[in-house]
Motif scaffolding. Structure first.
Motif, PDB file in Angstrom:
ATOM      1  N   PRO A 159     -33.462  21.443 -26.205  1.00  0.00           N
ATOM      2  CA  PRO A 159     -34.750  21.481 -26.321  1.00  0.00           C
ATOM      3  C   PRO A 159     -35.440  21.457 -27.657  1.00  0.00           C
ATOM      4  O   PRO A 159     -36.550  21.075 -28.044  1.00  0.00           O
ATOM      5  N   GLU A 160     -34.852  22.584 -28.476  1.00  0.00           N
ATOM      6  CA  GLU A 160     -35.571  22.802 -29.842  1.00  0.00           C
ATOM      7  C   GLU A 160     -35.545  21.536 -30.609  1.00  0.00           C
ATOM      8  O   GLU A 160     -36.225  21.498 -31.549  1.00  0.00           O
ATOM      9  N   ALA A 161     -34.326  20.817 -30.591  1.00  0.00           N
ATOM     10  CA  ALA A 161     -34.194  19.798 -31.412  1.00  0.00           C
ATOM     11  C   ALA A 161     -35.285  18.485 -30.946  1.00  0.00           C
ATOM     12  O   ALA A 161     -35.828  18.030 -31.669  1.00  0.00           O
ATOM     13  N   LEU A 162     -35.376  18.575 -29.798  1.00  0.00           N
ATOM     14  CA  LEU A 162     -36.449  17.607 -29.025  1.00  0.00           C
ATOM     15  C   LEU A 162     -37.752  18.072 -29.424  1.00  0.00           C
ATOM     16  O   LEU A 162     -38.645  17.230 -29.806  1.00  0.00           O
ATOM     17  N   ALA A 163     -37.878  19.265 -29.400  1.00  0.00           N
ATOM     18  CA  ALA A 163     -39.445  19.855 -29.887  1.00  0.00           C
ATOM     19  C   ALA A 163     -39.721  19.374 -31.554  1.00  0.00           C
ATOM     20  O   ALA A 163     -40.834  18.830 -31.760  1.00  0.00           O
ATOM     21  N   ASP A 183     -31.569  25.173 -13.033  1.00  0.00           N
ATOM     22  CA  ASP A 183     -32.787  25.264 -12.789  1.00  0.00           C
ATOM     23  C   ASP A 183     -33.970  24.934 -13.950  1.00  0.00           C
ATOM     24  O   ASP A 183     -33.510  25.161 -15.115  1.00  0.00           O
ATOM     25  N   GLY A 184     -35.086  24.226 -13.478  1.00  0.00           N
ATOM     26  CA  GLY A 184     -36.032  24.008 -14.446  1.00  0.00           C
ATOM     27  C   GLY A 184     -35.580  22.787 -15.172  1.00  0.00           C
ATOM     28  O   GLY A 184     -36.531  22.591 -16.139  1.00  0.00           O
ATOM     29  N   TRP A 185     -34.966  22.072 -15.037  1.00  0.00           N
ATOM     30  CA  TRP A 185     -34.405  20.867 -15.793  1.00  0.00           C
ATOM     31  C   TRP A 185     -35.451  19.953 -15.839  1.00  0.00           C
ATOM     32  O   TRP A 185     -36.135  19.447 -16.966  1.00  0.00           O
ATOM     33  N   LEU A 186     -36.369  19.724 -14.690  1.00  0.00           N
ATOM     34  CA  LEU A 186     -37.199  18.619 -14.789  1.00  0.00           C
ATOM     35  C   LEU A 186     -38.436  19.304 -15.530  1.00  0.00           C
ATOM     36  O   LEU A 186     -39.190  18.529 -16.241  1.00  0.00           O
ATOM     37  N   ASP A 187     -38.930  20.363 -15.381  1.00  0.00           N
ATOM     38  CA  ASP A 187     -40.005  21.209 -16.025  1.00  0.00           C
ATOM     39  C   ASP A 187     -39.892  21.132 -17.516  1.00  0.00           C
ATOM     40  O   ASP A 187     -40.864  20.800 -18.352  1.00  0.00           O
ATOM     41  N   THR A 188     -38.624  21.339 -17.895  1.00  0.00           N
ATOM     42  CA  THR A 188     -38.211  21.271 -19.353  1.00  0.00           C
ATOM     43  C   THR A 188     -38.590  19.792 -20.079  1.00  0.00           C
ATOM     44  O   THR A 188     -39.323  19.659 -21.026  1.00  0.00           O
ATOM     45  N   ALA A 189     -38.081  18.667 -19.154  1.00  0.00           N
ATOM     46  CA  ALA A 189     -38.187  17.379 -19.822  1.00  0.00           C
ATOM     47  C   ALA A 189     -39.522  17.063 -19.921  1.00  0.00           C
ATOM     48  O   ALA A 189     -40.174  16.587 -20.858  1.00  0.00           O
ATOM     49  N   GLY A 191     -42.173  19.188 -19.958  1.00  0.00           N
ATOM     50  CA  GLY A 191     -42.743  20.005 -21.175  1.00  0.00           C
ATOM     51  C   GLY A 191     -42.551  19.623 -22.581  1.00  0.00           C
ATOM     52  O   GLY A 191     -43.448  19.587 -23.302  1.00  0.00           O
ATOM     53  N   LEU A 192     -41.589  18.950 -22.676  1.00  0.00           N
ATOM     54  CA  LEU A 192     -41.408  18.222 -24.131  1.00  0.00           C
ATOM     55  C   LEU A 192     -41.703  16.921 -24.213  1.00  0.00           C
ATOM     56  O   LEU A 192     -41.721  16.297 -25.275  1.00  0.00           O
ATOM     57  N   GLY A 193     -42.564  16.363 -23.109  1.00  0.00           N
ATOM     58  CA  GLY A 193     -43.019  15.015 -23.385  1.00  0.00           C
ATOM     59  C   GLY A 193     -42.112  14.090 -23.392  1.00  0.00           C
ATOM     60  O   GLY A 193     -42.203  12.945 -24.123  1.00  0.00           O
ATOM     61  N   CYS A 194     -40.937  14.233 -22.782  1.00  0.00           N
ATOM     62  CA  CYS A 194     -40.014  13.085 -22.428  1.00  0.00           C
ATOM     63  C   CYS A 194     -40.355  11.901 -21.761  1.00  0.00           C
ATOM     64  O   CYS A 194     -41.101  12.031 -20.876  1.00  0.00           O
ATOM     65  N   VAL A 195     -39.647  10.748 -21.856  1.00  0.00           N
ATOM     66  CA  VAL A 195     -39.854   9.662 -20.971  1.00  0.00           C
ATOM     67  C   VAL A 195     -38.568   9.415 -20.090  1.00  0.00           C
ATOM     68  O   VAL A 195     -38.533   8.707 -19.280  1.00  0.00           O
ATOM     69  N   ALA A 196     -37.345  10.309 -20.276  1.00  0.00           N
ATOM     70  CA  ALA A 196     -36.433   9.891 -19.441  1.00  0.00           C
ATOM     71  C   ALA A 196     -35.567  11.451 -19.697  1.00  0.00           C
ATOM     72  O   ALA A 196     -35.654  11.954 -20.392  1.00  0.00           O
ATOM     73  N   VAL A 197     -34.709  11.319 -18.401  1.00  0.00           N
ATOM     74  CA  VAL A 197     -33.556  12.338 -18.272  1.00  0.00           C
ATOM     75  C   VAL A 197     -32.279  11.672 -18.086  1.00  0.00           C
ATOM     76  O   VAL A 197     -32.269  10.729 -17.380  1.00  0.00           O
ATOM     77  N   ILE A 198     -31.288  12.239 -18.943  1.00  0.00           N
ATOM     78  CA  ILE A 198     -30.058  11.611 -19.092  1.00  0.00           C
ATOM     79  C   ILE A 198     -29.019  12.476 -18.847  1.00  0.00           C
ATOM     80  O   ILE A 198     -28.931  13.464 -19.438  1.00  0.00           O
ATOM     81  N   CYS A 199     -28.483  12.276 -17.332  1.00  0.00           N
ATOM     82  CA  CYS A 199     -27.690  13.361 -17.095  1.00  0.00           C
ATOM     83  C   CYS A 199     -26.091  12.727 -17.062  1.00  0.00           C
ATOM     84  O   CYS A 199     -25.935  11.761 -16.577  1.00  0.00           O
ATOM     85  N   ASP A 200     -25.150  13.697 -16.958  1.00  0.00           N
ATOM     86  CA  ASP A 200     -23.668  13.506 -16.535  1.00  0.00           C
ATOM     87  C   ASP A 200     -24.071  12.861 -15.139  1.00  0.00           C
ATOM     88  O   ASP A 200     -24.346  13.391 -14.303  1.00  0.00           O
TER      89      ASP A 200
END
Length: 252
Positions: A159-163, A183-189, A191-200
């Motif tokens: 998250p720090e890199a994305l910030a 826990d909290g993965w969607l809130d993190t995305a 909060g960082l203003g992401c447009v996508a979530v990329i998961c295993d």
């Protein structure tokens, strides 16, 4: 009264993404891998960007050099002049012996010249998360300035890199990389203003994908290498499939 889900943002990228250039068919994160992936019809590529000791962004997945080059030690602790002289292909096969490491600058020019799309994973060395994110954001803005195609998608597990990328290049799209849906993965995305979530891919479920899309975020999965997994993810509406098997799946 039922509230409708927010409209999904425009998604300019193809569904199929070649992992590290051409998966395992060529030495990862080299121009040779990108060329081979392109020969198989791929038009979007994923790569890993790291900072050298003198601030050059170059492609390397691991913290250390031993697995994929003839070098030793931390990649980010060495100057680009030394890194550029390493062999990044011989570990893979004799056909690629002598293939050099490559800068993000060179990869960007290759993609822009061929109108390919790029997912840049911000891969910081130890203690370099924010600095690497900031550097990738700045370089991506410079390299794609005035380009007519889609901007690069910037992603990271950190998250720090994305910030850092957000603060230097707020207009560039970002994706949060996840090993699991903890826990909290969607809130993190969000909060960082992401447009996508990329998961295993093994952790995506139909419910998690629907929940993600209901918030207005796109969904991608890595590293998807079997037809059964592709079919499952496509049935759930996946937006992007990152694969090693560029020889098995046609991106058309």
């Amino acid at each position: 009264m039922k509230t409708s889900a927010p409209a999904l943002p425009h998604w300019p990228y193809p569904r199929w993404v070649a992992h590290r250039g051409a998966g395992k068919l060529a030495p990862e994160n080299t121009l040779a891998a990108f060329r081979l992936g392109a020969q198989h019809g791929y038009r979007m590529f994923e790569c890993d960007a790291k900072l050298s000791a003198d601030g050059v962004l170059f492609l390397l997945h691991d913290d250390t050099l031993e697995r994929t080059t003839t070098g030793q030690g931390l990649g980010g602790a060495q100057l680009w002049a030394a890194l550029s002289r390493l062999d990044a292909g011989g570990w893979h096969s004799r056909a690629y012996a002598g293939e050099p490491p490559v800068t993000l600058d060179a990869v960007a020019h290759y993609c822009l010249a061929n109108r390919f799309d790029l997912n840049i994973e911000i891969k910081p060395g130890p203690g370099q998360a924010r600095a690497t994110g900031e550097a990738v954001g700045r370089e991506a803005l410079r390299l794609w300035a005035g380009a007519s195609g889609a901007p690069p998608l910037l992603s990271s597990f950190e998250p720090e890199a994305l910030a850092g990328a957000r603060d230097t290049a707020p207009a560039l799209p970002r994706g949060l990389l996840l090993e699991t849906l903890g826990d909290g993965w969607l809130d993190t995305a969000l909060g960082l203003g992401c447009v996508a979530v990329i998961c295993d891919h093994t952790y995506w479920t139909a419910e998690a994908m629907a929940r993600t899309r209901q918030t207005g975020l796109r969904t991608l999965a890595y590293t998807v290498n079997t037809p059964a997994d592709v079919a499952r993810l496509q049935a759930w509406g996946i937006d992007g499939i990152i694969t090693d098997r560029v020889d098995r799946f046609s991106p058309v």
